[in-house]
Scaffold this motif. Sequence first.
Motif, short mmCIF file in Angstrom:
data_model
loop_
_atom_site.label_atom_id
_atom_site.label_comp_id
_atom_site.label_asym_id
_atom_site.label_seq_id
_atom_site.Cartn_x
_atom_site.Cartn_y
_atom_site.Cartn_z
N ASN A 131 -62.22 14.07 5.75
CA ASN A 131 -61.91 15.30 6.50
C ASN A 131 -61.70 14.93 7.98
OD1 ASN A 131 -64.59 15.01 7.53
ND2 ASN A 131 -65.34 16.12 5.74
N ALA A 132 -61.36 15.93 8.77
CA ALA A 132 -61.13 15.69 10.20
C ALA A 132 -62.41 15.26 10.90
CB ALA A 132 -60.57 16.95 10.86
N SER A 133 -63.54 15.79 10.45
CA SER A 133 -64.80 15.42 11.10
C SER A 133 -65.01 13.91 11.02
CB SER A 133 -65.99 16.12 10.43
OG SER A 133 -65.84 17.51 10.53
N TYR A 158 -63.51 21.22 19.22
CA TYR A 158 -64.34 21.59 18.08
C TYR A 158 -65.81 21.22 18.36
CZ TYR A 158 -65.45 22.40 13.19
OH TYR A 158 -65.97 22.90 12.02
N CYS A 209 -57.65 19.32 21.51
CA CYS A 209 -57.11 19.81 20.24
C CYS A 209 -55.61 19.99 20.36
CB CYS A 209 -57.70 21.18 19.92
SG CYS A 209 -59.36 21.14 19.27
N ASN A 213 -59.34 25.82 17.54
CA ASN A 213 -59.77 26.48 16.30
C ASN A 213 -60.15 27.93 16.49
OD1 ASN A 213 -62.30 25.58 17.53
ND2 ASN A 213 -63.23 26.33 15.66
N ASP A 238 -57.19 16.07 18.29
CA ASP A 238 -57.73 16.72 17.10
C ASP A 238 -56.67 17.68 16.57
OD1 ASP A 238 -58.93 18.40 15.29
OD2 ASP A 238 -60.69 18.85 16.53
N ALA A 240 -56.61 19.11 13.53
CA ALA A 240 -57.09 19.75 12.28
C ALA A 240 -56.29 21.00 11.94
CB ALA A 240 -58.57 20.08 12.41
N HIS A 241 -55.83 21.71 12.98
CA HIS A 241 -55.09 22.96 12.72
C HIS A 241 -53.59 22.82 12.91
CE1 HIS A 241 -58.11 25.82 11.70
NE2 HIS A 241 -58.89 25.36 12.65
N THR A 261 -57.39 17.28 9.17
CA THR A 261 -57.97 17.56 7.88
C THR A 261 -56.79 17.99 7.01
OG1 THR A 261 -60.24 18.33 7.52
CG2 THR A 261 -58.57 20.02 7.76
N HIS A 263 -57.20 19.90 4.08
CA HIS A 263 -57.53 21.05 3.22
C HIS A 263 -57.27 22.37 3.94
CE1 HIS A 263 -61.29 22.12 5.35
NE2 HIS A 263 -61.36 20.82 5.60
N LYS A 264 -56.85 22.32 5.19
CA LYS A 264 -56.56 23.59 5.87
C LYS A 264 -55.10 23.97 5.65
CE LYS A 264 -59.91 23.01 9.66
NZ LYS A 264 -60.95 23.97 9.34
C1 LIG Z 1 -60.24 22.02 15.57
C2 LIG Z 1 -61.05 21.48 14.43
N1 LIG Z 1 -61.36 20.19 14.41
C3 LIG Z 1 -62.06 19.64 13.40
C4 LIG Z 1 -62.51 20.40 12.36
C5 LIG Z 1 -63.31 19.77 11.26
O1 LIG Z 1 -62.64 19.84 10.05
P1 LIG Z 1 -63.42 19.42 8.71
O2 LIG Z 1 -64.51 20.42 8.53
O3 LIG Z 1 -62.39 19.51 7.65
O4 LIG Z 1 -63.94 18.09 8.92
C6 LIG Z 1 -62.23 21.77 12.34
C7 LIG Z 1 -62.71 22.63 11.24
O5 LIG Z 1 -62.67 23.82 11.27
C8 LIG Z 1 -61.48 22.33 13.41
O6 LIG Z 1 -61.19 23.62 13.45
#
Ligand SMILES: Cc1ncc(COP(=O)(O)O)c(C=O)c1O
Length: 430
Positions: A131-133, A158, A209, A213, A238, A240-241, A261, A263-264
């Motif tokens: 995942n992105a984390s 995030y 980002c 988010n 980042d 993720a979005h 990530t 899965h979003k």
């Molecule tokens: C901006 C941003 N970065 C990172 C993440 C982490 O994503 P994940 O929970 O898939 O690791 C999120 C999750 O909502 C996010 O909104």
Amino acid sequence: MTTRRTILKALAGVAFAADMLPPAAEAADTAVDAARHRAHLDPNVIAKDEDFWLMVRQAYVLDSNIVNLNNGGSSPAPRVALEAMKRALDAANVNPSIVLLREQEPRVEQARRELARLFGCESMEMAITRNASESLATLVMGMDLKSGDEVITTDHSYPRVLQTWRQRSRREGIVVKVLSPSSEGQSQGDLANLVMNAVTERTRVIEICHVTNVLGRIWPVKEIVAQARLRKIDVIVDGAHALAHFPFTNAELNCDFYASTLHKWLGAPIGTGMLFVRKERIAGMWALMPQPATLDNDIKKFEETGTRPAAMRLAILEALRFTVGIGIDRKAARLRFLRDRWSARLVGREEARVLTPSDPTLACGIGYVATPKHDCVKVAARLMEKHGISITAVPTWREPGVRISPNVYTSLAEIDQFSEAFDTVLRDLA
Ligand SMILES: Cc1ncc(COP(=O)(O)O)c(C=O)c1O
């Protein structure tokens, strides 16, 4: 006379029970074919074509009791991706040491190549993470920094990433400067200037980002990366979005480090993420799990987390085929159309102030509404309990409010249902 069109119209807004749906692959192919037949049309025209989006909707299994406007948290995968994952899990379980390790793991390379093509990099620069984390922790923890070195980030980043920086700060004495840009009214130039004006001779890293988010604001990544490079400062992005939410490639952004990530917005199963590290920078980054020096230059050193299923990673291929097949440009146009639809009804309202900019270059499908006269947690709870509509409350934001994030399966009827229900809830809770 009943035509296919009138049937489709009548079905708009309906969630399908799994046994009413055409098989997963057929539904996905139908949507992708329909996109191909509309390739000559402007995405903004297709954005309003409910017949097309209903075909896309049939590629998913949805809960018919809930309107899901919280896809920013995590999105359902289209059935075709979910089924691919389940098949691979079942197959691996029969004989993991042969099927998982000898048959499935090598096939993951195809997913790496396709992801690299989407992002616009070489396969050897693309790691597939969980995942992105994980990708972001790899970047934040993997850079050599010493006491006194500065990192610039913002409170739009995030929270988990901010915590990772703070832990490094406590442990190693690096200095983390967290800027607080206001939630609205900032141009791309303002944001880039804010970040670059905070730079000192001790700044080593900037972390931002691509899309935030809470507000769903698209940040000036290209500008910040370009200016930081001139000053030899690394930029961690980042995304993720951003990835598969709207079209872009790294040829435009020119990042060295980018995490997302899957899965979003890509529609891959939960348990999938990506990490891009420019090839010249791989050797200089430490992996989260220690690796032998022979892997120093290998992007796969960032993937070594022990035995894990290949099923989710294999399903990335189906998610890509579907999402790229319906068209990321068409998807972005649809998501902007839906956001404009609900946000237009809130213009000028004091009790429900949209903080996400309406300019299509500054935001896409995510929208944030500050609710200064209401408890946003109660608003979200009431929407769910009385109207079956799922959104996200963000009480921790400096202007507490709610985040609305539809997806490609969201119908116009559902968006209007949300608008009506939101009005009712704000009135009832006043
Ligand atoms: C901006 C941003 N970065 C990172 C993440 C982490 O994503 P994940 O929970 O898939 O690791 C999120 C999750 O909502 C996010 O909104």
